[in-house]
Design a protein around this motif. Structure first.
Motif, PDB file in Angstrom:
ATOM      1  N   HIS A 119      -0.303  31.005  46.545  1.00  0.00           N
ATOM      2  CA  HIS A 119       0.263  30.314  46.133  1.00  0.00           C
ATOM      3  C   HIS A 119       1.781  30.842  45.818  1.00  0.00           C
ATOM      4  CE1 HIS A 119       1.223  26.328  43.879  1.00  0.00           C
ATOM      5  NE2 HIS A 119       1.432  27.320  42.963  1.00  0.00           N
ATOM      6  N   GLY A 121       4.751  30.484  43.300  1.00  0.00           N
ATOM      7  CA  GLY A 121       4.888  28.906  41.562  1.00  0.00           C
ATOM      8  C   GLY A 121       5.491  29.759  40.686  1.00  0.00           C
ATOM      9  N   GLU A 174      -0.146  24.435  49.736  1.00  0.00           N
ATOM     10  CA  GLU A 174       0.555  23.259  50.699  1.00  0.00           C
ATOM     11  C   GLU A 174       2.061  24.247  50.188  1.00  0.00           C
ATOM     12  OE1 GLU A 174       2.225  18.695  50.997  1.00  0.00           O
ATOM     13  OE2 GLU A 174       0.697  19.090  49.719  1.00  0.00           O
ATOM     14  N   ASP A 175       2.520  24.479  48.765  1.00  0.00           N
ATOM     15  CA  ASP A 175       3.652  25.084  48.492  1.00  0.00           C
ATOM     16  C   ASP A 175       4.277  26.217  49.502  1.00  0.00           C
ATOM     17  OD1 ASP A 175       4.918  23.280  46.886  1.00  0.00           O
ATOM     18  OD2 ASP A 175       3.836  24.262  45.243  1.00  0.00           O
ATOM     19  N   ASN A 186       4.440  25.701  53.544  1.00  0.00           N
ATOM     20  CA  ASN A 186       5.845  25.378  53.954  1.00  0.00           C
ATOM     21  C   ASN A 186       6.829  26.175  53.494  1.00  0.00           C
ATOM     22  OD1 ASN A 186       4.349  21.944  54.272  1.00  0.00           O
ATOM     23  ND2 ASN A 186       4.971  21.730  52.258  1.00  0.00           N
ATOM     24  N   GLU A 187       6.688  26.825  52.812  1.00  0.00           N
ATOM     25  CA  GLU A 187       8.174  27.893  53.453  1.00  0.00           C
ATOM     26  C   GLU A 187       7.639  28.803  54.190  1.00  0.00           C
ATOM     27  OE1 GLU A 187      10.845  29.622  51.567  1.00  0.00           O
ATOM     28  OE2 GLU A 187       9.750  28.291  50.237  1.00  0.00           O
TER      29      GLU A 187
END
Length: 66
Positions: free
Chosen positions: A21, A23, A61-62, A65-66
């Motif tokens: 992830h 974040g 999802e982050d 998409n990166e």
């Protein structure tokens, strides 16, 4: 190729699972003088890890998409 697939199956047969992830996380020194990390990014990733089964790797999802 068949040998590679067999090695991959053997590798995934162990109790391995992971998640990724992206974040915000924060680094800090704890009271023992050791570096530690905290933040929503770590908490979210831990929830993803808990949702994965044996031999699985999850991406948020982050991260995807990166």
């Amino acid at each position: 190729m068949k040998k590679s697939v067999e090695k991959l199956k053997l590798f995934l047969d162990i109790n391995f699972h992971s998640a990724f992830h992206l974040g915000k996380i924060f680094s800090f020194t704890n009271f023992n003088g050791e570096e530690n990390y905290s933040g929503d990014g770590i908490n979210y990733c831990k929830r993803l890890v808990d949702a994965t089964g044996k031999g699985q790797i999850y991406l948020s999802e982050d991260a995807y998409n990166e």
